[in-house]
Scaffold this motif. Structure first.
Motif, mmCIF file in Angstrom:
data_model
loop_
_atom_site.group_PDB
_atom_site.id
_atom_site.type_symbol
_atom_site.label_atom_id
_atom_site.label_comp_id
_atom_site.label_asym_id
_atom_site.label_seq_id
_atom_site.Cartn_x
_atom_site.Cartn_y
_atom_site.Cartn_z
ATOM 1 N N HIS A 119 0.833 -1.208 0.000
ATOM 2 C CA HIS A 119 0.000 0.000 0.000
ATOM 3 C C HIS A 119 0.871 1.262 0.000
ATOM 4 O O HIS A 119 0.659 2.191 -0.786
ATOM 5 C CB HIS A 119 -0.923 -0.014 1.228
ATOM 6 N N LEU A 120 1.880 1.262 0.874
ATOM 7 C CA LEU A 120 2.693 2.485 1.019
ATOM 8 C C LEU A 120 3.553 2.744 -0.215
ATOM 9 O O LEU A 120 3.744 3.894 -0.616
ATOM 10 C CB LEU A 120 3.581 2.389 2.268
ATOM 11 N N LEU A 123 1.213 4.378 -2.569
ATOM 12 C CA LEU A 123 0.843 5.714 -2.077
ATOM 13 C C LEU A 123 1.983 6.716 -2.267
ATOM 14 O O LEU A 123 1.772 7.870 -2.647
ATOM 15 C CB LEU A 123 0.480 5.629 -0.580
ATOM 16 N N LEU A 124 3.219 6.262 -1.990
ATOM 17 C CA LEU A 124 4.357 7.172 -2.072
ATOM 18 C C LEU A 124 5.047 7.123 -3.437
ATOM 19 O O LEU A 124 6.102 7.715 -3.607
ATOM 20 C CB LEU A 124 5.371 6.872 -0.956
ATOM 21 N N ASP A 125 4.427 6.401 -4.362
ATOM 22 C CA ASP A 125 4.975 6.282 -5.709
ATOM 23 C C ASP A 125 6.431 5.816 -5.664
ATOM 24 O O ASP A 125 7.320 6.403 -6.280
ATOM 25 C CB ASP A 125 4.862 7.650 -6.421
ATOM 26 N N ASP A 154 0.709 2.448 10.707
ATOM 27 C CA ASP A 154 -0.584 3.087 10.425
ATOM 28 C C ASP A 154 -0.983 4.053 11.544
ATOM 29 O O ASP A 154 -2.052 3.923 12.154
ATOM 30 C CB ASP A 154 -1.670 2.015 10.229
ATOM 31 N N LEU A 178 1.678 14.492 -1.262
ATOM 32 C CA LEU A 178 1.622 13.347 -0.357
ATOM 33 C C LEU A 178 0.875 13.671 0.938
ATOM 34 O O LEU A 178 0.042 12.892 1.405
ATOM 35 C CB LEU A 178 3.075 12.956 -0.038
ATOM 36 N N LYS A 181 -2.725 13.576 0.306
ATOM 37 C CA LYS A 181 -3.249 12.201 0.246
ATOM 38 C C LYS A 181 -3.413 11.636 1.657
ATOM 39 O O LYS A 181 -4.406 10.981 1.967
ATOM 40 C CB LYS A 181 -2.255 11.293 -0.504
ATOM 41 N N LEU A 182 -2.435 11.917 2.523
ATOM 42 C CA LEU A 182 -2.504 11.385 3.893
ATOM 43 C C LEU A 182 -3.652 12.029 4.671
ATOM 44 O O LEU A 182 -4.329 11.372 5.447
ATOM 45 C CB LEU A 182 -1.166 11.605 4.612
ATOM 46 N N GLU A 185 -6.705 10.383 3.798
ATOM 47 C CA GLU A 185 -6.830 9.079 4.476
ATOM 48 C C GLU A 185 -7.235 9.248 5.947
ATOM 49 O O GLU A 185 -7.326 8.276 6.677
ATOM 50 C CB GLU A 185 -5.499 8.320 4.417
#
Ligand code: ATP
Length: 316
Positions: A119-120, A123-125, A154, A178, A181-182, A185
């Protein structure tokens, strides 16, 4: 419940028989889901505050709580992810190995570690860097690796010390994306910075710390709106008009034969009354908008004479 609550936090360092107050009675609360920018020039006390929050040092007095738990307790630390100012990793590890190590120290199961790494990295490309050793990473990639490491458990709240320092404009833009995005979330993000570009559009609230004291705190759009106003050029404003305006708190400067007035929105009507009563004439009116950087520089300059001001920019 506040995510972070800080009450009268004070840190006095003792060095070679001298004492130095790095942090003075700091009061601050951070709400769920906020992105909070903790701003201040070098030596303001930002890292000191953060180190107390993550229990690396102890306060001289005052207290801080994370989700209601005293920040010195393990329960508090379980809910935070921390990225220090200069993260140091064992750089022979690949990114995946580093994150697996992070997951193991957070006590996660093997299956959860795998899911979270996958996942990370998306998310962080950083999928392409999965099997690359950290030593080959650029500064921006190291920063993102540090963020990924901080996110392995998490956490509900991320505490980041100067995450943008040393990043080029692309690295800073990636960081801003980023953080957004966080936030989406549901994370709460508290980060320190003296890099002000992008913060205006990124943070919900900011606090400005100078010499260990919190000098300004507030919602970014409200802070900016409160400083919005007009640049008015007036001629023929004699008979004590200048002094009268200054008493009202209007910044007045002489501009040739005219006076140049910086008028905040709340004072517009009063200023217009004074101009009308004295039969002065208005040569021009321009809207004036301060940036967060202008506000930061003013606050710092008022409290620290060595920093030079950035004038606010009038826009027609
Ligand atoms: P920067 O943006 O440069 O990282 P900062 O806002 O994070 O600065 P701190 O690192 O918290 O500031 O330092 C605040 C003040 O406390 C500085 O004057 C620093 O020199 C001093 N200081 C920090 N750590 C110690 C220490 N262990 N002993 C003595 N003084 C210290």
């Amino acid at each position: 419940m506040h995510v972070l609550r800080i009450e009268k936090l004070t840190k006095i360092y003792k060095l070679a028989g001298h004492t130095f107050t790095a942090l003075s009675a700091l009061d601050l609360s951070i709400e769920q889901g906020e992105v909070f920018g903790f701003l201040g020039p070098n030596g303001a006390g930002k890292t000191t505050t953060i180190k107390i929050l993550v229990n690396l040092i102890f306060p001289t007095s005052g207290k801080a709580w994370i989700f209601g738990d005293d920040c010195s307790l393990p329960e508090a630390r379980r809910r935070i992810g921390f990225l220090p100012e200069m993260p140091m990793f064992y750089d022979y590890l690949t990114l995946e190995e580093l994150l697996r190590f992070g997951g193991e120290t957070a006590g996660l199961s093997k299956a959860l570690i795998k899911t979270r790494i996958d996942h990370l990295l998306v998310l962080l490309d950083m999928e392409r860097a999965r099997n690359l050793r950290i030593r080959k990473f650029s500064k921006g990639m190291q920063q993102r690796a540090g963020l990924a490491y901080a996110l392995m458990g998490d956490p509900d709240v991320l505490i980041l010390d100067e995450p943008m320092s040393g990043l080029d404009p692309i690295g800073r833009k990636d960081f801003v994306d980023l953080i957004r995005k966080l936030k989406a979330e549901g994370k709460t993000i508290f980060f320190s910075s003296h890099v002000l570009s992008d913060i205006e559009n990124l943070c919900d609230r900011v606090g400005i710390l100078v010499k260990g004291e919190l000098k300004k705190v507030g919602n970014v759009s409200e802070l900016l709106r409160a400083e919005d106003g007009f640049l008015v050029r007036v001629s023929g404003l004699d008979g004590g008009g200048k002094e009268y305006l200054e008493q009202l708190g209007v910044h007045v400067s002489v501009d040739g034969n005219a006076l140049s007035l910086r008028v905040t929105r709340d004072k517009v009507m009063d200023v217009m009354d004074i101009i009308k009563a004295r039969k002065a004439s208005i040569a021009s009116i321009d809207t004036m908008r301060k940036s967060l950087e202008d506000i930061f520089m003013e606050v710092v300059q008022q409290n620290q004479s060595s920093v030079s001001p950035t004038p606010s920019s009038p826009h027609a």
